[in-house]
Design a protein around this motif. Sequence first.
Motif, PDB file in Angstrom:
ATOM      1  N   ILE A  47       0.829  -1.207   0.000  1.00 18.60           N
ATOM      2  CA  ILE A  47       0.000   0.000   0.000  1.00 18.60           C
ATOM      3  C   ILE A  47       0.862   1.255   0.000  1.00 18.60           C
ATOM      4  O   ILE A  47       0.563   2.231  -0.711  1.00 18.60           O
ATOM      5  N   LYS A  48       1.956   1.247   0.769  1.00 15.63           N
ATOM      6  CA  LYS A  48       2.837   2.411   0.815  1.00 15.63           C
ATOM      7  C   LYS A  48       3.578   2.625  -0.509  1.00 15.63           C
ATOM      8  O   LYS A  48       3.866   3.771  -0.887  1.00 15.63           O
ATOM      9  N   SER A  49       3.873   1.545  -1.218  1.00 16.19           N
ATOM     10  CA  SER A  49       4.686   1.638  -2.428  1.00 16.19           C
ATOM     11  C   SER A  49       3.857   1.814  -3.692  1.00 16.19           C
ATOM     12  O   SER A  49       4.370   2.307  -4.698  1.00 16.19           O
ATOM     13  N   SER A  50       2.601   1.398  -3.664  1.00 10.89           N
ATOM     14  CA  SER A  50       1.789   1.406  -4.882  1.00 10.89           C
ATOM     15  C   SER A  50       1.044   2.727  -5.052  1.00 10.89           C
ATOM     16  O   SER A  50       0.441   3.242  -4.112  1.00 10.89           O
ATOM     17  N   GLN A  51       1.064   3.249  -6.275  1.00  7.52           N
ATOM     18  CA  GLN A  51       0.327   4.471  -6.584  1.00  7.52           C
ATOM     19  C   GLN A  51      -1.142   4.186  -6.877  1.00  7.52           C
ATOM     20  O   GLN A  51      -1.969   5.097  -6.866  1.00  7.52           O
ATOM     21  N   THR A  52      -1.482   2.923  -7.136  1.00 11.59           N
ATOM     22  CA  THR A  52      -2.864   2.561  -7.462  1.00 11.59           C
ATOM     23  C   THR A  52      -3.709   2.293  -6.221  1.00 11.59           C
ATOM     24  O   THR A  52      -4.929   2.172  -6.321  1.00 11.59           O
ATOM     25  N   LEU A  53      -3.054   2.186  -5.069  1.00 13.21           N
ATOM     26  CA  LEU A  53      -3.780   1.895  -3.833  1.00 13.21           C
ATOM     27  C   LEU A  53      -3.814   3.124  -2.928  1.00 13.21           C
ATOM     28  O   LEU A  53      -3.471   3.064  -1.752  1.00 13.21           O
ATOM     29  N   GLY A  54      -4.240   4.231  -3.475  1.00  8.36           N
ATOM     30  CA  GLY A  54      -4.255   5.475  -2.713  1.00  8.36           C
ATOM     31  C   GLY A  54      -5.623   5.874  -2.191  1.00  8.36           C
ATOM     32  O   GLY A  54      -5.773   6.935  -1.588  1.00  8.36           O
ATOM     33  N   SER A  55      -6.620   5.032  -2.417  1.00  8.14           N
ATOM     34  CA  SER A  55      -7.981   5.367  -1.970  1.00  8.14           C
ATOM     35  C   SER A  55      -8.097   5.216  -0.459  1.00  8.14           C
ATOM     36  O   SER A  55      -7.289   4.531   0.182  1.00  8.14           O
ATOM     37  N   PRO A  56      -9.124   5.827   0.143  1.00  7.01           N
ATOM     38  CA  PRO A  56      -9.317   5.713   1.599  1.00  7.01           C
ATOM     39  C   PRO A  56      -9.438   4.280   2.099  1.00  7.01           C
ATOM     40  O   PRO A  56      -9.004   3.979   3.213  1.00  7.01           O
ATOM     41  N   MET A  57     -10.030   3.384   1.282  1.00  2.00           N
ATOM     42  CA  MET A  57     -10.183   2.005   1.716  1.00  2.00           C
ATOM     43  C   MET A  57      -8.830   1.375   2.025  1.00  2.00           C
ATOM     44  O   MET A  57      -8.661   0.670   3.030  1.00  2.00           O
ATOM     45  N   TYR A  58      -7.841   1.647   1.178  1.00  3.36           N
ATOM     46  CA  TYR A  58      -6.507   1.081   1.394  1.00  3.36           C
ATOM     47  C   TYR A  58      -5.730   1.863   2.438  1.00  3.36           C
ATOM     48  O   TYR A  58      -4.822   1.318   3.089  1.00  3.36           O
ATOM     49  N   PHE A  59      -6.064   3.118   2.618  1.00  6.06           N
ATOM     50  CA  PHE A  59      -5.498   3.888   3.725  1.00  6.06           C
ATOM     51  C   PHE A  59      -5.875   3.243   5.053  1.00  6.06           C
ATOM     52  O   PHE A  59      -5.038   3.060   5.939  1.00  6.06           O
ATOM     53  N   PHE A  60      -7.151   2.858   5.186  1.00  8.28           N
ATOM     54  CA  PHE A  60      -7.600   2.190   6.408  1.00  8.28           C
ATOM     55  C   PHE A  60      -7.067   0.761   6.497  1.00  8.28           C
ATOM     56  O   PHE A  60      -6.754   0.280   7.597  1.00  8.28           O
ATOM     57  N   LEU A  61      -6.966   0.078   5.360  1.00 13.34           N
ATOM     58  CA  LEU A  61      -6.417  -1.282   5.363  1.00 13.34           C
ATOM     59  C   LEU A  61      -4.972  -1.278   5.849  1.00 13.34           C
ATOM     60  O   LEU A  61      -4.539  -2.219   6.534  1.00 13.34           O
ATOM     61  N   PHE A  62      -4.227  -0.237   5.516  1.00 14.44           N
ATOM     62  CA  PHE A  62      -2.849  -0.086   6.007  1.00 14.44           C
ATOM     63  C   PHE A  62      -2.819  -0.118   7.533  1.00 14.44           C
ATOM     64  O   PHE A  62      -2.024  -0.846   8.146  1.00 14.44           O
ATOM     65  N   TYR A  63      -3.712   0.638   8.159  1.00 10.79           N
ATOM     66  CA  TYR A  63      -3.719   0.703   9.624  1.00 10.79           C
ATOM     67  C   TYR A  63      -4.326  -0.546  10.244  1.00 10.79           C
ATOM     68  O   TYR A  63      -3.962  -0.922  11.370  1.00 10.79           O
ATOM     69  N   LEU A  64      -5.225  -1.210   9.524  1.00 11.17           N
ATOM     70  CA  LEU A  64      -5.735  -2.485  10.032  1.00 11.17           C
ATOM     71  C   LEU A  64      -4.623  -3.527  10.067  1.00 11.17           C
ATOM     72  O   LEU A  64      -4.488  -4.263  11.050  1.00 11.17           O
ATOM     73  N   SER A  65      -3.815  -3.577   9.025  1.00 13.39           N
ATOM     74  CA  SER A  65      -2.691  -4.514   8.989  1.00 13.39           C
ATOM     75  C   SER A  65      -1.654  -4.177  10.051  1.00 13.39           C
ATOM     76  O   SER A  65      -1.080  -5.068  10.683  1.00 13.39           O
ATOM     77  N   LEU A  66      -1.415  -2.879  10.271  1.00 22.03           N
ATOM     78  CA  LEU A  66      -0.490  -2.454  11.327  1.00 22.03           C
ATOM     79  C   LEU A  66      -1.011  -2.876  12.698  1.00 22.03           C
ATOM     80  O   LEU A  66      -0.258  -3.416  13.529  1.00 22.03           O
ATOM     81  N   ALA A  67      -2.309  -2.655  12.940  1.00 19.08           N
ATOM     82  CA  ALA A  67      -2.901  -3.047  14.226  1.00 19.08           C
ATOM     83  C   ALA A  67      -2.863  -4.557  14.407  1.00 19.08           C
ATOM     84  O   ALA A  67      -2.592  -5.055  15.513  1.00 19.08           O
ATOM     85  N   ASP A  68      -3.134  -5.310  13.333  1.00 19.68           N
ATOM     86  CA  ASP A  68      -3.091  -6.772  13.404  1.00 19.68           C
ATOM     87  C   ASP A  68      -1.701  -7.269  13.787  1.00 19.68           C
ATOM     88  O   ASP A  68      -1.559  -8.168  14.627  1.00 19.68           O
ATOM     89  N   SER A  69      -0.672  -6.695  13.155  1.00 20.64           N
ATOM     90  CA  SER A  69       0.710  -7.112  13.435  1.00 20.64           C
ATOM     91  C   SER A  69       1.070  -6.841  14.890  1.00 20.64           C
ATOM     92  O   SER A  69       1.640  -7.705  15.574  1.00 20.64           O
ATOM     93  N   CYS A  70       0.734  -5.644  15.366  1.00 17.89           N
ATOM     94  CA  CYS A  70       1.061  -5.286  16.751  1.00 17.89           C
ATOM     95  C   CYS A  70       0.223  -6.092  17.746  1.00 17.89           C
ATOM     96  O   CYS A  70       0.726  -6.496  18.802  1.00 17.89           O
ATOM     97  N   PHE A  71      -1.042  -6.323  17.415  1.00 13.16           N
ATOM     98  CA  PHE A  71      -1.936  -7.094  18.286  1.00 13.16           C
ATOM     99  C   PHE A  71      -1.397  -8.509  18.474  1.00 13.16           C
ATOM    100  O   PHE A  71      -1.303  -9.012  19.599  1.00 13.16           O
TER     101      PHE A  71
END
Length: 309
Positions: A47-71
């Motif tokens: 998500i951070k590297s791709s220019q095609t995944l800039g929509s809000p849905m992937y913005f939130f998916l980024f933080y969901l994956s971050l929370a999952d990893s830390c959880f």
Amino acid sequence: MQQNHSVTEFILLGLTQDAMKQKMVFVIFFVFYVGTVVGNLLIIVTIKSSQTLGSPMYFFLFYLSLADSCFSTSIAPRLIVDSLSARKIISYNECVTQVFALHFFGCMEIFVLIHMALDRYVAICKPLRYPTIMRRQVCTILIVLAWVGSFIHSIAQIILALRLPFCGPNLIDHYCCDLQPLLKLACMDTYVINLLLVSNSGAICLSSLVILMISYFVILHSLRNHSAEGRKKALSTCTSHIIVVILTFVPCIFIYARPPTTFPMDKMVTVFYTVGTPFLNPLIYTLRNAEVKNAMRKLWCIKITSESK
């Protein structure tokens, strides 16, 4: 941390006392944890590297994956190490820290799922106003509110934990520290604290699930007015979200939104939502999402090409 008790450490009984089963626990959960970290980091990097995944849905998916990893990291490493240890000792301070981390990242995951449902609602039900409503500043504010809300919830759990006096046995019949196992060891009447726990964690789980179910019901109902292709794409996205919501909230409600009783399946239910769900989420969002899969292929093809040169 203030200690109003004579117990300075606890002994975790873990998932099993059988030596052979403990080795199986080590192998299984090591694989699950590595898969969780690798899968979620892959989504984060993509998500951070791709220019095609800039929509809000992937913005939130980024933080969901971050929370999952830390959880998962707040629970799984100790479970893996303890499976090879004869005595699974955890200090009082480490125990309280684990309670904080468990609830902080778990609550963060819940809030992000609500934001993702909001994003899908606006995208499907208010498509013309979507770019205005879900602009990046709004999404950033929503994530900040999620961090703040998770912190407040976790601090409330810590305040409850610090009020518990421990003066007797220090054996926790669990593989991690949480308020329910600790309440059994407290040298006091825990009825009021149990009520506070249910009104805090239980209420968050139940109210969030109701909000999410209403949101997705409205979304699915509104799809009648869309084209067949639009319905198919929206259903694919919403189905992934609904699966993750069910995997997250059913165990959460079972553990936290009930009277202070203990069931034999409590440990396995906790394993499912602390280890299983963070492992499954990347699979659900990648296998059912063509945009994420294509972005991953492009990212790794570019890296392989650049390395070969």
